[in-house]
Design an enzyme around this catalytic site. Structure first.
Site, PDB file in Angstrom:
ATOM      1  N   ARG A  19     116.858 -21.931  36.067  1.00 52.73           N
ATOM      2  CA  ARG A  19     117.543 -21.092  35.324  1.00 52.73           C
ATOM      3  C   ARG A  19     116.518 -20.545  34.126  1.00 52.73           C
ATOM      4  NH1 ARG A  19     120.620 -19.935  38.770  1.00 52.73           N
ATOM      5  NH2 ARG A  19     122.754 -20.025  38.712  1.00 52.73           N
ATOM      6  N   GLU A  37     116.763 -12.198  33.972  1.00 48.98           N
ATOM      7  CA  GLU A  37     117.013 -10.979  34.772  1.00 48.98           C
ATOM      8  C   GLU A  37     118.379  -9.714  35.697  1.00 48.98           C
ATOM      9  OE1 GLU A  37     116.249 -14.629  37.170  1.00 48.98           O
ATOM     10  OE2 GLU A  37     118.779 -14.318  38.821  1.00 48.98           O
ATOM     11  N   HIS A  51     115.318 -13.992  42.324  1.00 49.54           N
ATOM     12  CA  HIS A  51     115.587 -14.716  42.510  1.00 49.54           C
ATOM     13  C   HIS A  51     115.960 -15.188  44.003  1.00 49.54           C
ATOM     14  CE1 HIS A  51     119.702 -16.747  40.354  1.00 49.54           C
ATOM     15  NE2 HIS A  51     119.043 -17.374  41.977  1.00 49.54           N
ATOM     16  N   SER A  92     118.561 -19.464  47.108  1.00 53.36           N
ATOM     17  CA  SER A  92     119.345 -19.616  47.824  1.00 53.36           C
ATOM     18  C   SER A  92     119.249 -18.635  49.382  1.00 53.36           C
ATOM     19  CB  SER A  92     120.745 -19.871  47.505  1.00 53.36           C
ATOM     20  OG  SER A  92     121.214 -18.688  46.445  1.00 53.36           O
TER      21      SER A  92
HETATM   22  C1  DGY Z   1     123.094 -20.449  42.345  1.00 51.72           C
HETATM   23  O1  DGY Z   1     123.843 -20.576  43.228  1.00 51.72           O
HETATM   24  O2  DGY Z   1     123.138 -20.950  40.952  1.00 51.72           O
HETATM   25  C2  DGY Z   1     121.470 -19.595  42.578  1.00 51.72           C
HETATM   26  O3  DGY Z   1     120.992 -19.797  41.709  1.00 51.72           O
HETATM   27  C3  DGY Z   1     122.383 -18.530  42.348  1.00 51.72           C
HETATM   28  O4  DGY Z   1     122.760 -17.723  41.195  1.00 51.72           O
END
Ligand code: DGY
Length: 320
Positions: free
Chosen positions: A240, A269, A287, A290
């Site tokens: 983060r 962000e 970002h 995932s």
């Molecule tokens: C999470 O799963 O926390 C990713 O960073 C998407 O916010």
């Protein structure tokens, strides 16, 4: 499922997740993926039994007080849950779940991409090629840092941190870590535990952040911590943005106290600190941790598995 429960999904989902949600639930899904203002999604939540949200929807204690009484469960499509006042949700008698584990491997891949991208000066190399400014190979062009034999510090040795460690060993990095508690030996796999982030920083030629954003970790990568790192270190953040003090990191990148950084996440962000854009020694991603089809499907299925369990009167597999 005999009864179709009413579900609000605040963000557009991958197709497979949408299909399953629509087949099993009376689902209202944000069609255009515009982030709905709070008042709008709260209004859309009226009469719904459950919410599937993302980190764009902040569930503060004030929001919990204003949630429609019909909403009994909240599933966040994220492993991180710093956007949710979990205690307030639970105190209101609701269940809240997240999506741990299913994204460990994809996020670890992006951590390695950030690490390599920063260490091997990918942004500068790409720019040279794309701008037509590359005049050909020469022996001193864009020299980066070796991974082999260097020390990687991992801040936060949960599932993601351990997946980073597994990959990094293959690159010949020596693994060190700091975690709230020391891992059992079989999970350490030879990694060296450090009691403090300061001690970890002092040995980290590369430092990769994979801890959650909490009161304790926010702003942790500050002037003091950076000063403890070896000269020419590389910082990687896939966790983060607010774990990093941007002023400190930008100053260290500008003065070359840090060799480079690879960043996938940012405070505030998508409105990241604009100074990052001007620094050649930072490898930036939007970002993407995932962001693979399988992983984003798995995150959605994890939310739906929790919802299914809840409405079947069973324990939610990943309740917070
Ligand atoms: C999470 O799963 O926390 C990713 O960073 C998407 O916010």
């Amino acid at each position: 499922m005999s009864e179709r429960h009413r579900l609000l999904i605040t963000r557009r989902m991958p197709d497979a997740v949408t299909r399953r949600a629509q087949s099993d639930y009376d689902a209202v899904i944000n069609p255009d993926d515009r982030i709905m203002p709070e008042a709008e999604w709260l209004a859309a939540a009226e009469g719904k039994d459950a919410l599937m949200i993302a980190s764009s929807e902040k569930i503060t204690s004030d929001v919990v007080d204003r949630l429609p009484g019909s909403v009994r469960m909240i599933a966040t499509y994220s492993v991180g849950y710093e956007h949710i006042d979990v205690a307030a949700v639970k105190a209101s008698g609701r269940i809240v779940t997240n999506t741990p584990d299913v994204l460990n491997e994809a996020v670890a891949d992006i951590a390695m991409l950030c690490l390599l991208g920063a260490a091997r000066r990918s942004y500068e190399g790409q720019t040279l090629v794309r701008n037509g400014a590359w005049v050909g190979w020469h022996a001193t062009m864009l020299l980066g840092k070796d991974l082999t034999g260097a020390r990687l510090g991992i801040l936060g040795m949960g599932g993601i941190g351990r997946a980073v460690a597994r990959r990094a060993r293959g690159f010949g990095l020596e693994i060190h870590y700091h975690n709230r508690s020391r891992l059992p030996e079989d999970q350490e796999e030879g990694a060296t535990f450090h009691e403090s982030a300061e001690s970890l920083a002092s040995v980290s030629d590369f430092l990769s952040i994979s801890c959650p954003s909490t009161e304790e970790t926010r702003g942790m990568i500050n002037d003091d911590l950076i000063a403890r790192m070896p000269p020419d270190a590389v910082l990687v953040n896939t966790a983060r943005g607010d774990i990093v003090d941007d002023d400190a990191v930008i100053a260290a990148l500008t003065s070359s106290r840090l060799f480079a950084a690879g960043l996938d996440v940012f405070r505030g962000e998508p409105a990241l600190d604009a100074r990052y854009r001007d620094l050649p020694n930072v490898f930036l991603l939007p970002h993407l941790g995932s962001a693979t089809v399988n992983t984003r499907n798995a995150m959605g299925f994890c939310c739906l598995d929790n919802l299914d369990a809840f409405f079947a009167g069973k324990p939610c597999p990943t309740a917070l």
